[in-house]
Each structure stands twice: as C-alpha cells, then as structure tokens.
Design an enzyme around this catalytic site. Structure first.
Site, PDB file in Angstrom:
ATOM      1  N   GLU A  63      65.566   2.607  20.424  1.00  0.00           N
ATOM      2  CA  GLU A  63      64.783   1.694  20.059  1.00  0.00           C
ATOM      3  C   GLU A  63      63.853   1.141  21.022  1.00  0.00           C
ATOM      4  O   GLU A  63      62.839   0.520  20.809  1.00  0.00           O
ATOM      5  CB  GLU A  63      65.996   0.369  19.721  1.00  0.00           C
ATOM      6  CG  GLU A  63      67.127   0.720  18.679  1.00  0.00           C
ATOM      7  CD  GLU A  63      66.725   0.351  17.159  1.00  0.00           C
ATOM      8  OE1 GLU A  63      65.490   0.205  16.976  1.00  0.00           O
ATOM      9  OE2 GLU A  63      67.441   1.113  16.811  1.00  0.00           O
ATOM     10  N   GLU A  92      62.558  -4.234  16.800  1.00  0.00           N
ATOM     11  CA  GLU A  92      63.211  -3.212  17.355  1.00  0.00           C
ATOM     12  C   GLU A  92      63.727  -3.365  18.824  1.00  0.00           C
ATOM     13  O   GLU A  92      64.813  -2.965  19.322  1.00  0.00           O
ATOM     14  CB  GLU A  92      62.115  -1.962  17.797  1.00  0.00           C
ATOM     15  CG  GLU A  92      61.309  -1.319  16.778  1.00  0.00           C
ATOM     16  CD  GLU A  92      62.337  -0.513  15.713  1.00  0.00           C
ATOM     17  OE1 GLU A  92      63.571  -0.560  15.894  1.00  0.00           O
ATOM     18  OE2 GLU A  92      61.813   0.087  14.791  1.00  0.00           O
ATOM     19  N   HIS A 144      67.111  -4.678  17.897  1.00  0.00           N
ATOM     20  CA  HIS A 144      68.026  -3.713  17.716  1.00  0.00           C
ATOM     21  C   HIS A 144      68.291  -3.336  19.213  1.00  0.00           C
ATOM     22  O   HIS A 144      69.627  -2.937  19.474  1.00  0.00           O
ATOM     23  CB  HIS A 144      67.348  -2.667  17.095  1.00  0.00           C
ATOM     24  CG  HIS A 144      66.963  -2.949  15.845  1.00  0.00           C
ATOM     25  ND1 HIS A 144      66.299  -2.001  14.647  1.00  0.00           N
ATOM     26  CD2 HIS A 144      67.259  -4.185  15.061  1.00  0.00           C
ATOM     27  CE1 HIS A 144      66.069  -2.756  13.680  1.00  0.00           C
ATOM     28  NE2 HIS A 144      66.585  -3.871  13.768  1.00  0.00           N
ATOM     29  N   GLU A 189      60.799   6.380  12.355  1.00  0.00           N
ATOM     30  CA  GLU A 189      61.996   5.585  11.796  1.00  0.00           C
ATOM     31  C   GLU A 189      62.827   6.601  11.079  1.00  0.00           C
ATOM     32  O   GLU A 189      64.315   6.210  10.912  1.00  0.00           O
ATOM     33  CB  GLU A 189      61.488   4.695  10.806  1.00  0.00           C
ATOM     34  CG  GLU A 189      60.309   3.726  11.238  1.00  0.00           C
ATOM     35  CD  GLU A 189      61.227   2.507  12.034  1.00  0.00           C
ATOM     36  OE1 GLU A 189      62.339   2.286  11.880  1.00  0.00           O
ATOM     37  OE2 GLU A 189      60.698   1.891  12.591  1.00  0.00           O
ATOM     38  N   GLU A 244      66.037   0.678   9.306  1.00  0.00           N
ATOM     39  CA  GLU A 244      65.021   1.626   9.575  1.00  0.00           C
ATOM     40  C   GLU A 244      64.459   2.246   8.211  1.00  0.00           C
ATOM     41  O   GLU A 244      63.230   2.617   8.282  1.00  0.00           O
ATOM     42  CB  GLU A 244      65.843   3.080  10.153  1.00  0.00           C
ATOM     43  CG  GLU A 244      66.672   2.678  11.303  1.00  0.00           C
ATOM     44  CD  GLU A 244      65.659   2.329  12.433  1.00  0.00           C
ATOM     45  OE1 GLU A 244      64.491   2.535  12.629  1.00  0.00           O
ATOM     46  OE2 GLU A 244      66.351   2.002  13.534  1.00  0.00           O
ATOM     47  N   HIS A 254      61.768  -0.276   7.398  1.00  0.00           N
ATOM     48  CA  HIS A 254      60.683  -0.049   8.380  1.00  0.00           C
ATOM     49  C   HIS A 254      59.856   1.246   7.879  1.00  0.00           C
ATOM     50  O   HIS A 254      58.642   1.212   7.774  1.00  0.00           O
ATOM     51  CB  HIS A 254      61.133   0.164   9.841  1.00  0.00           C
ATOM     52  CG  HIS A 254      61.644  -1.158  10.431  1.00  0.00           C
ATOM     53  ND1 HIS A 254      62.167  -0.994  11.644  1.00  0.00           N
ATOM     54  CD2 HIS A 254      61.505  -2.383   9.982  1.00  0.00           C
ATOM     55  CE1 HIS A 254      62.590  -2.131  11.852  1.00  0.00           C
ATOM     56  NE2 HIS A 254      62.405  -3.215  11.000  1.00  0.00           N
TER      57      HIS A 254
END
Lengths: 189, 73
Positions: free
Chosen positions: A35, A64, A67, A135, A165, A168
């Site tokens: 991340e 991110e 995360h 990703e 993910e 994204h």
C-alpha cells in the site's frame, strides 16, 4: 492538502493471537506491491498525467494511505502483546532484534522499502498500465494472505481490501480508455 | 448479473520425476472488472450501508474471495 479522519476506512478486528500472520501482512506494508508503494506511486505520477485523470490518481493514492493504516493496525494488533518467545516461534525474531515490536517498512522477507518500487515513466499509457498491474498484484497478494490465514475477522477486512483493488483496477482501465479517446469512433470498411 | 466465472483453473503437468505429490488443480482469479470495459450507466446498486461493507457500490463488481485450495483438506 489532506483532511484526516480519525477512523479506519473499514474496521479491523482480529480474533486469534497469531503473530505469524503479521509476517505475511508486512508484505502489504513495505513490499513492492504494498500500500505504501501504491500511494507514493499514484501521488507522484499525478503531476505528469493528462488533466482528465489527475483526480483519479489523487483519489486512489489517498485511499491507499487509508489501506496502509488498516494494514498497520493489523500488524500492530497481532504483535503488540507477543513475547519474544512467541515472536521467535512465528519466525519474526529478526524483526524483533532490530525493531522490537515497532512497525517498519520492509517486505515479508525483511528487505527494506526502496523508492525503486515506485515506477514513473512519464508516459501516460505506460504509467497507467503499470498502475493496473500494481492493483492486480496487490489483489493477488491479498488472495495469498487469505489462503494462509485462518482468522475469519482478519479475512473479512482483507476481502474488503481485495475488493477495493478490483475497483481501482477498473478505474485505471477506464482512465486508459479516456486517454485513448476515439472510443466511440465508428469503424468503416 | 455477472455472466463470467470469477475463478479459473488448470492442471499443471506433473512429471514422474517431480519430488512432491501433484497439487492437482491450480486456481487463479478472473474478477469481473476484467470483462467490464467502460462501466455502463445505471447499473444496479447495493444499499449504501451494504456497499460500505462490501467495498463496492455495484453488485456487478462484487467478487467474494474464498481460498480455492481449502476443500482439498
């Protein structure tokens, strides 16, 4: 500039005392597809990407970091009450000798984080393809960790991160389509 | 809603000289985003609270992951 909300993006609950899981999770903290690498990659690339997709990189790069905070919480909770003996049994005595139970940006094999993880070619298509790959690699890493983990509450949080993910990746793919333009151009034969 | 399967598998070749017993099937994920292209307008949505838990607003992107090797025992 950022506005900080003092809460996690998704709850992190851990049922079992299993410091070994921290050993796996550190990959997503300071690893090449982790991340931190993702956040820094996107927030750096956004300066030299066409205007239409700058906002996307800012948004995803910011998420991110949210995360990263979840991963940090997981690692912290899994190791905070562990004795040196337990850490040894979990195979993270090397980390203990260097850092005690402090978190550090390195991967599951103990290799410290390096800026060379953060690709920036300056070519919009090359950079976005890099981001899509990043990703998908992060998604795969979450799958491997879920496969190794038997903690249902931890897996719940990891599934949330894996789903993000996927989203994204979808948005980066759409960004490529936006930059390609001519999507709707009719094909004449 | 989601016509594509999210998991694929293949059986790697196992040589008589390979030391470990064959793993059998190898699995890999093919989540829905791979098939979507540009997201169409007006896709059905989860209720907001459920979306926050699932990590996506749209069922078309939701892919629950389970360890595919677990059933091997």
């Amino acid at each position: 500039m950022w506005v900080y909300e003092k809460k996690l993006q998704y709850p992190v609950k851990i049922t079992s005392c299993n410091p070994r899981l921290a050993k796996y999770l550190i990959e997503q903290y300071g690893g090449a597809d982790g991340e931190l690498a993702a956040a820094l990659r996107y927030l750096n690339q956004r300066y030299t990407i066409p205007d239409k997709v700058i906002g996307l990189l800012t948004d995803i790069g910011t998420e991110e970091f949210a995360h990263l905070e979840m991963i940090a919480t997981m690692i912290y909770k899994l190791t905070k009450d562990a004795t040196p003996e337990q850490l040894k049994a979990a195979g993270i005595e090397d980390h203990y000798v260097n850092h005690d139970s402090a978190l550090f940006y390195h991967n599951a094999a103990g290799v410290p984080f390096t800026a060379s993880y953060i690709a920036a070619k300056g070519d919009p298509i090359a950079d976005l393809y890099e981001d899509i790959a990043a990703e998908e690699k992060a998604r795969a890493t979450y799958q491997w960790i879920i496969n190794m983990s038997d903690d249902p509450d931890l897996n719940d949080s990891l599934r949330f991160l894996r789903e993000r993910e996927i989203i994204h990746s979808q948005r980066f793919r759409e960004a490529v389509e936006i930059l390609k333009e001519e999507r709707d151009r009719k094909i004449f034969f | 809603m989601n016509r594509n399967t999210p998991v694929k598998s293949y059986t790697p070749y196992h040589s008589p000289l390979d030391p470990c017993p064959p793993i059998g099937k190898k699995f890999y994920s093919t989540p829905p985003n791979l098939y979507m292209g540009f997201q169409p307008y007006d896709l059905p949505q989860f209720p907001p609270k459920e979306a926050l838990r699932k990590g996506t607003l749209w069922p078309a992107f939701y892919d629950y992951y389970e360890n595919p090797y677990e059933r091997r025992g």
